[in-house]
Design a protein around this motif. Sequence first.
Motif, PDB file in Angstrom:
ATOM      1  N   PRO A 229      90.986 -15.404 -23.676  1.00 36.16           N
ATOM      2  CA  PRO A 229      89.548 -15.660 -23.834  1.00 36.16           C
ATOM      3  C   PRO A 229      89.028 -16.709 -22.856  1.00 36.16           C
ATOM      4  CG  PRO A 229      90.617 -15.550 -25.992  1.00 36.16           C
ATOM      5  CD  PRO A 229      91.704 -15.512 -24.948  1.00 36.16           C
ATOM      6  N   ALA A 230      89.845 -17.722 -22.566  1.00 34.09           N
ATOM      7  CA  ALA A 230      89.419 -18.756 -21.624  1.00 34.09           C
ATOM      8  C   ALA A 230      89.233 -18.173 -20.227  1.00 34.09           C
ATOM      9  CB  ALA A 230      90.418 -19.906 -21.597  1.00 34.09           C
ATOM     10  N   SER A 231      90.177 -17.332 -19.787  1.00 38.79           N
ATOM     11  CA  SER A 231      90.039 -16.748 -18.446  1.00 38.79           C
ATOM     12  C   SER A 231      88.875 -15.767 -18.409  1.00 38.79           C
ATOM     13  CB  SER A 231      91.334 -16.093 -17.991  1.00 38.79           C
ATOM     14  OG  SER A 231      91.632 -14.959 -18.764  1.00 38.79           O
ATOM     15  N   SER A 232      88.609 -15.071 -19.509  1.00 33.17           N
ATOM     16  CA  SER A 232      87.451 -14.174 -19.576  1.00 33.17           C
ATOM     17  C   SER A 232      86.158 -14.964 -19.475  1.00 33.17           C
ATOM     18  CB  SER A 232      87.467 -13.386 -20.880  1.00 33.17           C
ATOM     19  OG  SER A 232      88.574 -12.522 -20.924  1.00 33.17           O
ATOM     20  N   ALA A 233      86.102 -16.138 -20.130  1.00 32.61           N
ATOM     21  CA  ALA A 233      84.907 -16.981 -20.067  1.00 32.61           C
ATOM     22  C   ALA A 233      84.691 -17.501 -18.654  1.00 32.61           C
ATOM     23  CB  ALA A 233      85.026 -18.135 -21.060  1.00 32.61           C
ATOM     24  N   VAL A 234      85.773 -17.884 -17.999  1.00 35.92           N
ATOM     25  CA  VAL A 234      85.674 -18.369 -16.621  1.00 35.92           C
ATOM     26  C   VAL A 234      85.207 -17.247 -15.705  1.00 35.92           C
ATOM     27  CG1 VAL A 234      87.043 -19.205 -14.654  1.00 35.92           C
ATOM     28  CG2 VAL A 234      87.342 -20.239 -16.909  1.00 35.92           C
ATOM     29  N   ARG A 235      85.772 -16.062 -15.876  1.00 41.37           N
ATOM     30  CA  ARG A 235      85.386 -14.905 -15.061  1.00 41.37           C
ATOM     31  C   ARG A 235      83.909 -14.580 -15.267  1.00 41.37           C
ATOM     32  NH1 ARG A 235      88.546 -11.187 -17.079  1.00 41.37           N
ATOM     33  NH2 ARG A 235      90.277 -12.194 -16.248  1.00 41.37           N
ATOM     34  N   LEU A 236      83.463 -14.591 -16.538  1.00 45.56           N
ATOM     35  CA  LEU A 236      82.057 -14.301 -16.838  1.00 45.56           C
ATOM     36  C   LEU A 236      81.150 -15.350 -16.195  1.00 45.56           C
ATOM     37  CD1 LEU A 236      79.859 -12.667 -18.235  1.00 45.56           C
ATOM     38  CD2 LEU A 236      80.268 -14.039 -20.309  1.00 45.56           C
ATOM     39  N   ALA A 237      81.514 -16.615 -16.285  1.00 50.62           N
ATOM     40  CA  ALA A 237      80.710 -17.677 -15.662  1.00 50.62           C
ATOM     41  C   ALA A 237      80.619 -17.462 -14.150  1.00 50.62           C
ATOM     42  CB  ALA A 237      81.297 -19.047 -15.983  1.00 50.62           C
ATOM     43  N   ALA A 238      81.743 -17.113 -13.524  1.00 49.37           N
ATOM     44  CA  ALA A 238      81.761 -16.879 -12.081  1.00 49.37           C
ATOM     45  C   ALA A 238      80.903 -15.674 -11.710  1.00 49.37           C
ATOM     46  CB  ALA A 238      83.194 -16.697 -11.589  1.00 49.37           C
ATOM     47  N   GLU A 239      80.997 -14.594 -12.474  1.00 51.39           N
ATOM     48  CA  GLU A 239      80.195 -13.395 -12.206  1.00 51.39           C
ATOM     49  C   GLU A 239      78.703 -13.685 -12.411  1.00 51.39           C
ATOM     50  OE1 GLU A 239      81.839 -10.372 -14.733  1.00 51.39           O
ATOM     51  OE2 GLU A 239      83.643 -10.177 -13.513  1.00 51.39           O
ATOM     52  N   THR A 240      78.389 -14.464 -13.427  1.00 51.30           N
ATOM     53  CA  THR A 240      76.994 -14.828 -13.693  1.00 51.30           C
ATOM     54  C   THR A 240      76.430 -15.632 -12.535  1.00 51.30           C
ATOM     55  OG1 THR A 240      77.389 -14.825 -16.068  1.00 51.30           O
ATOM     56  CG2 THR A 240      75.457 -16.030 -15.302  1.00 51.30           C
ATOM     57  N   TRP A 241      77.206 -16.648 -12.098  1.00 50.78           N
ATOM     58  CA  TRP A 241      76.763 -17.465 -10.976  1.00 50.78           C
ATOM     59  C   TRP A 241      76.567 -16.617  -9.726  1.00 50.78           C
ATOM     60  CZ3 TRP A 241      74.253 -20.865  -8.591  1.00 50.78           C
ATOM     61  CH2 TRP A 241      74.514 -21.155  -7.261  1.00 50.78           C
ATOM     62  N   GLU A 242      77.542 -15.761  -9.424  1.00 54.52           N
ATOM     63  CA  GLU A 242      77.434 -14.949  -8.219  1.00 54.52           C
ATOM     64  C   GLU A 242      76.212 -14.036  -8.273  1.00 54.52           C
ATOM     65  OE1 GLU A 242      79.877 -11.818  -5.444  1.00 54.52           O
ATOM     66  OE2 GLU A 242      81.009 -13.088  -6.815  1.00 54.52           O
ATOM     67  N   SER A 243      75.952 -13.458  -9.433  1.00 55.92           N
ATOM     68  CA  SER A 243      74.786 -12.594  -9.581  1.00 55.92           C
ATOM     69  C   SER A 243      73.482 -13.375  -9.381  1.00 55.92           C
ATOM     70  CB  SER A 243      74.795 -11.933 -10.962  1.00 55.92           C
ATOM     71  OG  SER A 243      73.665 -11.112 -11.112  1.00 55.92           O
ATOM     72  N   LEU A 244      73.411 -14.552  -9.987  1.00 52.32           N
ATOM     73  CA  LEU A 244      72.222 -15.393  -9.834  1.00 52.32           C
ATOM     74  C   LEU A 244      72.033 -15.785  -8.376  1.00 52.32           C
ATOM     75  CD1 LEU A 244      69.925 -17.070 -11.130  1.00 52.32           C
ATOM     76  CD2 LEU A 244      71.613 -18.898 -11.483  1.00 52.32           C
ATOM     77  N   PHE A 245      73.109 -16.231  -7.738  1.00 54.54           N
ATOM     78  CA  PHE A 245      73.057 -16.664  -6.349  1.00 54.54           C
ATOM     79  C   PHE A 245      72.665 -15.511  -5.423  1.00 54.54           C
ATOM     80  CE2 PHE A 245      75.228 -17.347  -2.251  1.00 54.54           C
ATOM     81  CZ  PHE A 245      74.578 -18.510  -1.848  1.00 54.54           C
ATOM     82  N   ARG A 246      73.302 -14.369  -5.588  1.00 57.98           N
ATOM     83  CA  ARG A 246      73.014 -13.228  -4.705  1.00 57.98           C
ATOM     84  C   ARG A 246      71.599 -12.693  -4.917  1.00 57.98           C
ATOM     85  NH1 ARG A 246      76.989 -12.709  -1.482  1.00 57.98           N
ATOM     86  NH2 ARG A 246      79.127 -13.075  -2.124  1.00 57.98           N
ATOM     87  N   SER A 247      71.117 -12.740  -6.141  1.00 58.31           N
ATOM     88  CA  SER A 247      69.729 -12.345  -6.414  1.00 58.31           C
ATOM     89  C   SER A 247      68.770 -13.275  -5.690  1.00 58.31           C
ATOM     90  CB  SER A 247      69.434 -12.369  -7.915  1.00 58.31           C
ATOM     91  OG  SER A 247      70.192 -11.401  -8.570  1.00 58.31           O
ATOM     92  N   GLN A 248      69.035 -14.573  -5.776  1.00 57.27           N
ATOM     93  CA  GLN A 248      68.176 -15.550  -5.117  1.00 57.27           C
ATOM     94  C   GLN A 248      68.196 -15.354  -3.602  1.00 57.27           C
ATOM     95  OE1 GLN A 248      69.088 -18.461  -3.144  1.00 57.27           O
ATOM     96  NE2 GLN A 248      67.067 -19.361  -3.121  1.00 57.27           N
ATOM     97  N   VAL A 249      69.359 -15.122  -3.037  1.00 57.23           N
ATOM     98  CA  VAL A 249      69.476 -14.903  -1.591  1.00 57.23           C
ATOM     99  C   VAL A 249      68.706 -13.644  -1.184  1.00 57.23           C
ATOM    100  CG1 VAL A 249      71.094 -14.294   0.269  1.00 57.23           C
ATOM    101  CG2 VAL A 249      71.627 -16.186  -1.294  1.00 57.23           C
TER     102      VAL A 249
END
Length: 153
Positions: free
Chosen positions: A5-25
């Motif tokens: 569950p911890a690695s899933s949470a980290v993966r989700l946080a990373a995917e969320t950040w990347e999506s937010l960042f790429r959308s902004q770019v």
Amino acid sequence: MSGSPASSAVRLAAETWESLFRSQVAVMRKLQSGPAFKTLPVREYDVLFTLSRCPSGQLRLNEINDKVLLSQSSLSRLVDRLEKRGLVERTSAPDDGRGILLSLTESGRELQKAIGRDHVRDIAALIEPALTAAEQRELLRLTEKLRTAVAGH
């Protein structure tokens, strides 16, 4: 088998950040290529916009630096260019003889308003077809929540 569950949470946080960042770019690239920024590059406009939003109309360089995405040296050079174009002016801070305050000139204020009107229309043209009003409000709520949480750390 999936990760912990911890690695899933980290993966989700990373995917969320990347999506937010790429959308902004993607949005910024589209906006920068639009007609609003033919007169003035977006980074220079950002400084004019930041000064226009300041209640006193004046900010120190380090206060502007806190609000824009530039290094101190890059911001200093950018402000030099804006000053040479007659868009900003420097004055001595009344409470600190060494301090310098920046403010918009009348030309800078007029240009910021003109670009701002076009910029807001360009933003609406991108956002409105992609997100409903309810989705825009939810995105605004979430991004403000994230920004507040990050600023608190």
